[in-house]
Design a protein around this motif. Structure first.
Motif, mmCIF file in Angstrom:
data_model
loop_
_atom_site.group_PDB
_atom_site.id
_atom_site.type_symbol
_atom_site.label_atom_id
_atom_site.label_comp_id
_atom_site.label_asym_id
_atom_site.label_seq_id
_atom_site.Cartn_x
_atom_site.Cartn_y
_atom_site.Cartn_z
ATOM 1 N N UNK A 46 6.551 -26.068 -108.154
ATOM 2 C CA UNK A 46 5.628 -25.287 -107.324
ATOM 3 C C UNK A 46 6.120 -25.201 -105.888
ATOM 4 N N UNK A 47 6.526 -26.318 -105.340
ATOM 5 C CA UNK A 47 6.984 -26.319 -103.954
ATOM 6 C C UNK A 47 8.256 -25.526 -103.744
ATOM 7 N N UNK A 48 9.181 -25.622 -104.676
ATOM 8 C CA UNK A 48 10.465 -24.930 -104.492
ATOM 9 C C UNK A 48 10.341 -23.434 -104.759
ATOM 10 N N UNK A 49 9.543 -23.079 -105.763
ATOM 11 C CA UNK A 49 9.476 -21.661 -106.105
ATOM 12 C C UNK A 49 8.449 -20.900 -105.270
ATOM 13 N N UNK A 50 7.292 -21.463 -105.014
ATOM 14 C CA UNK A 50 6.251 -20.728 -104.289
ATOM 15 C C UNK A 50 6.404 -20.902 -102.783
ATOM 16 N N UNK A 51 6.497 -22.150 -102.327
ATOM 17 C CA UNK A 51 6.599 -22.372 -100.889
ATOM 18 C C UNK A 51 7.994 -22.071 -100.356
ATOM 19 N N UNK A 52 9.009 -22.383 -101.130
ATOM 20 C CA UNK A 52 10.371 -22.185 -100.669
ATOM 21 C C UNK A 52 10.977 -20.855 -101.054
ATOM 22 N N UNK A 53 10.251 -20.047 -101.791
ATOM 23 C CA UNK A 53 10.695 -18.717 -102.226
ATOM 24 C C UNK A 53 12.013 -18.771 -102.997
ATOM 25 N N UNK A 54 12.215 -19.847 -103.769
ATOM 26 C CA UNK A 54 13.416 -19.969 -104.580
ATOM 27 C C UNK A 54 13.098 -19.788 -106.053
ATOM 28 N N UNK A 55 14.112 -19.930 -106.862
ATOM 29 C CA UNK A 55 13.930 -19.823 -108.302
ATOM 30 C C UNK A 55 13.435 -21.167 -108.849
ATOM 31 N N UNK A 114 5.120 -34.885 -110.842
ATOM 32 C CA UNK A 114 6.284 -34.757 -109.966
ATOM 33 C C UNK A 114 7.063 -33.481 -110.262
ATOM 34 N N UNK A 115 7.294 -33.222 -111.530
ATOM 35 C CA UNK A 115 8.044 -32.011 -111.909
ATOM 36 C C UNK A 115 7.251 -30.761 -111.550
ATOM 37 N N UNK A 116 5.957 -30.759 -111.840
ATOM 38 C CA UNK A 116 5.132 -29.590 -111.522
ATOM 39 C C UNK A 116 5.075 -29.362 -110.014
ATOM 40 N N UNK A 117 4.988 -30.427 -109.236
ATOM 41 C CA UNK A 117 4.966 -30.284 -107.788
ATOM 42 C C UNK A 117 6.293 -29.784 -107.229
ATOM 43 N N UNK A 118 7.395 -30.266 -107.797
ATOM 44 C CA UNK A 118 8.713 -29.805 -107.334
ATOM 45 C C UNK A 118 8.918 -28.330 -107.662
#
Length: 83
Positions: free
Chosen positions: A55-64, A49-53
């Motif tokens: 990955x999703x927030x930083x790579x897909x969402x272009x966030x930190x 769950x943490x790794x997916x969050x």
């Protein structure tokens, strides 16, 4: 087949009788490996769950990636979904 090999020896039959005459004890199960497996599954799910969050927030969402752990980020996502 040789008759000597087909018949059990006298010592082994005496041991077999003693083993069958002895009271049968219930095998004691070791619950440590079972408990370790049960605890391992939620731990691996939490890591996923943490790794997916992240990955999703930083790579897909272009966030930190650090912003995933910020409470204000999750409040903002909750407001977006349920408001």
């Amino acid at each position: 087949m040789m008759p000597e090999q087909s018949r059990p020896s006298g010592a082994s039959t005496a041991q077999a009788r003693q083993a069958s005459a002895a009271p049968q004890r219930k095998k004691r199960r070791d619950y440590a490996p079972l408990l370790a497996r049960i605890m391992l599954i939620p731990f691996l799910l939490l890591i996923a769950l943490v790794a997916g969050a992240i990955t999703g927030y930083s790579i897909l969402g272009k966030g930190s990636a650090v912003d995933v752990f910020d409470l204000h980020t999750w409040k903002h996502m909750y407001d977006l979904v349920f408001s």
